[in-house]
Design a protein around this motif. Structure first.
Motif, PDB file in Angstrom:
ATOM      1  N   SER A 150       7.413  -2.281  -5.898  1.00 26.67           N
ATOM      2  CA  SER A 150       6.796  -3.562  -6.252  1.00 26.67           C
ATOM      3  C   SER A 150       7.419  -4.091  -7.534  1.00 26.67           C
ATOM      4  N   VAL A 151       7.932  -5.312  -7.471  1.00 34.04           N
ATOM      5  CA  VAL A 151       8.541  -5.937  -8.647  1.00 34.04           C
ATOM      6  C   VAL A 151       7.446  -6.562  -9.499  1.00 34.04           C
ATOM      7  N   GLU A 160       7.683  -0.900  -9.811  1.00 29.37           N
ATOM      8  CA  GLU A 160       6.668   0.149  -9.689  1.00 29.37           C
ATOM      9  C   GLU A 160       6.824   0.827  -8.331  1.00 29.37           C
ATOM     10  N   ILE A 161       6.988   2.139  -8.342  1.00 27.99           N
ATOM     11  CA  ILE A 161       7.191   2.911  -7.115  1.00 27.99           C
ATOM     12  C   ILE A 161       5.900   3.633  -6.750  1.00 27.99           C
ATOM     13  N   TYR A 162       5.544   3.530  -5.477  1.00 30.31           N
ATOM     14  CA  TYR A 162       4.382   4.250  -4.953  1.00 30.31           C
ATOM     15  C   TYR A 162       4.778   4.772  -3.577  1.00 30.31           C
ATOM     16  N   ALA A 163       4.729   6.092  -3.396  1.00 30.54           N
ATOM     17  CA  ALA A 163       5.201   6.674  -2.137  1.00 30.54           C
ATOM     18  C   ALA A 163       4.296   7.811  -1.698  1.00 30.54           C
ATOM     19  N   SER A 164       4.117   7.923  -0.388  1.00 34.55           N
ATOM     20  CA  SER A 164       3.358   9.032   0.185  1.00 34.55           C
ATOM     21  C   SER A 164       3.904   9.330   1.574  1.00 34.55           C
ATOM     22  N   ALA A 165       3.716  10.583   2.006  1.00 40.60           N
ATOM     23  CA  ALA A 165       4.263  11.036   3.285  1.00 40.60           C
ATOM     24  C   ALA A 165       3.196  11.001   4.367  1.00 40.60           C
ATOM     25  N   PHE A 166       3.649  10.763   5.593  1.00 42.10           N
ATOM     26  CA  PHE A 166       2.792  10.776   6.769  1.00 42.10           C
ATOM     27  C   PHE A 166       3.445  11.663   7.820  1.00 42.10           C
ATOM     28  N   GLY A 167       2.614  12.364   8.593  1.00 39.46           N
ATOM     29  CA  GLY A 167       3.159  13.181   9.666  1.00 39.46           C
ATOM     30  C   GLY A 167       2.686  14.611   9.582  1.00 39.46           C
TER      31      GLY A 167
END
Length: 368
Positions: free
Chosen positions: A224-225, A234-241
């Motif tokens: 997100s800028v 701004e970085i926001y990350a999460s894993a799925f699976g």
């Protein structure tokens, strides 16, 4: 070594049956897939100029092996320990090299090549142990990277104007213990998942994308800028699976003086790759001196079932020895010698679609 006591051991293998097993064990199907080797470093570029092509080649191969060795040590260890990694002179790296191959071309004075180098795992382990640096070896199943770009309330995923996706396409993301896959962004991808569905965690559609690339899941990473300060990301990350944890990766990157927007994106990308890799390594670090052996029962219906499981076991780095104790028509009894603890063994097995479960006082190993 620790040993789990198991009852109901099968009878010893019949000689004739063992001979048939041995013959079939080496009859691998054409095109059988091999797992990534954590001790192999591929595609290392070298380019040297010297008084002769032979001199250039000698220098290039030595430098290429050193570069590959540095990549290997960083791959196996946590980023916090990289400053403690040993510096090995280029002339001594050969002691750790198992073999290498090159795709090369040369002129009278110049040598250019791409090198693939395989290292001696036991010697590398000893080196890291001598420096008291913990390390991991288990290679995770890949995650599809889904880079969503957010600016002014608009979301972009597959668009060519997505600078966050462009940052991921500028690098090879398959190297490391937690490899990633860059999706093609073609029509099937566009039809399967939108940016808003990715951000909202639509598990079914994310699973469709992961399945298309034979991945274990996906990492939804939003960049997100922000306007304050201008150009911040701004970085926001999460894993799925399957096997995904609830770990969330978040960080804000402010542009340095003169730093371009693309450079900020590259810096954010490199941080996220390292953070995901570190999280995986931290769960799978091999503790020094922690070795064990476990007796497992492997239900089978045919020799081909056992051959399939045997090949998967041979692809697991932390299993350094397996000993077939007995083989019957419906089961095999096997000692697995491994480094680490039971949870790490289960995690490593799961990466090969194998489950280790306790049943009636026995450890049972079967495909997922």
């Amino acid at each position: 070594m620790k040993r789990r006591n198991i009852s109901n051991v099968c009878q010893p293998v019949h000689a004739g049956f063992l001979l048939l097993f041995a013959i079939m064990s080496f009859a691998l199907p054409a095109g059988a897939q091999t797992a990534p080797d954590p001790y192999s470093v591929n595609g290392v570029p070298v380019d040297e100029t010297a008084a002769s092509a032979q001199a250039a080649r000698t220098t290039a191969l030595a430098n290429g092996q050193k570069k590959a060795f540095d990549i290997l040590l960083r791959r196996l260890t946590l980023s916090a320990d990289h400053s403690r990694l040993p510096t090995i002179p280029a002339g001594q790296i050969v002691n750790y090299v198992r073999d290498f191959s090159v795709d090369e071309k040369s002129s009278d004075v110049r040598y250019i090549a791409q090198m693939d180098v395989r290292f001696r795992s036991a010697d590398v382990r000893s080196l890291l142990r001598n420096y008291s640096i913990p390390f991991a070896e288990t290679v995770a199943k890949p995650l599809v990277i889904l880079p969503v770009y957010e600016a002014g309330g608009d979301l972009k995923l597959w668009e060519e104007s997505n600078p966050w996706r462009a940052a991921w396409q500028r690098i090879v993301v398959s190297d490391g213990l937690s490899p990633m896959v860059n999706p093609l962004g073609d029509l099937p991808d566009l039809s399967a998942l939108t940016a808003s569905q990715a951000v909202n965690g639509d598990a079914e559609r994310i699973a469709t994308i992961a399945g298309r690339y034979a991945a274990n899941g996906a990492l939804v990473a939003t960049a997100s800028v922000k306007d304050n300060p201008a150009g911040s990301v701004e970085i926001y990350a999460s894993a799925f699976g399957r096997g995904a944890t609830d770990t969330v990766f978040s960080e804000t990157f402010r542009p340095a003086e003169g730093e371009t927007p693309d450079a900020v994106m590259d810096r954010a990308r490199d941080w996220l790759r390292m953070a995901v890799d570190d999280a995986w390594k931290d769960r799978n670090l091999i503790r020094f001196g922690q070795e064990a052996v476990v007796l497992v029962r492997v239900p089978i219906r045919s020799l081909s079932d056992w051959n399939d499981i045997r090949r998967r076991l041979d692809d697991i780095a932390i299993i350094y020895k397996r000993e077939l104790l007995s083989l019957a028509l419906d089961r095999a009894m096997v000692d697995l010698y491994f480094t680490g603890d039971a949870d790490q063994l289960r995690t490593a097995l799961a990466q090969k679609d194998l489950a280790l479960e306790a049943e009636l006082g026995q450890w049972v190993l079967r495909p997922l």
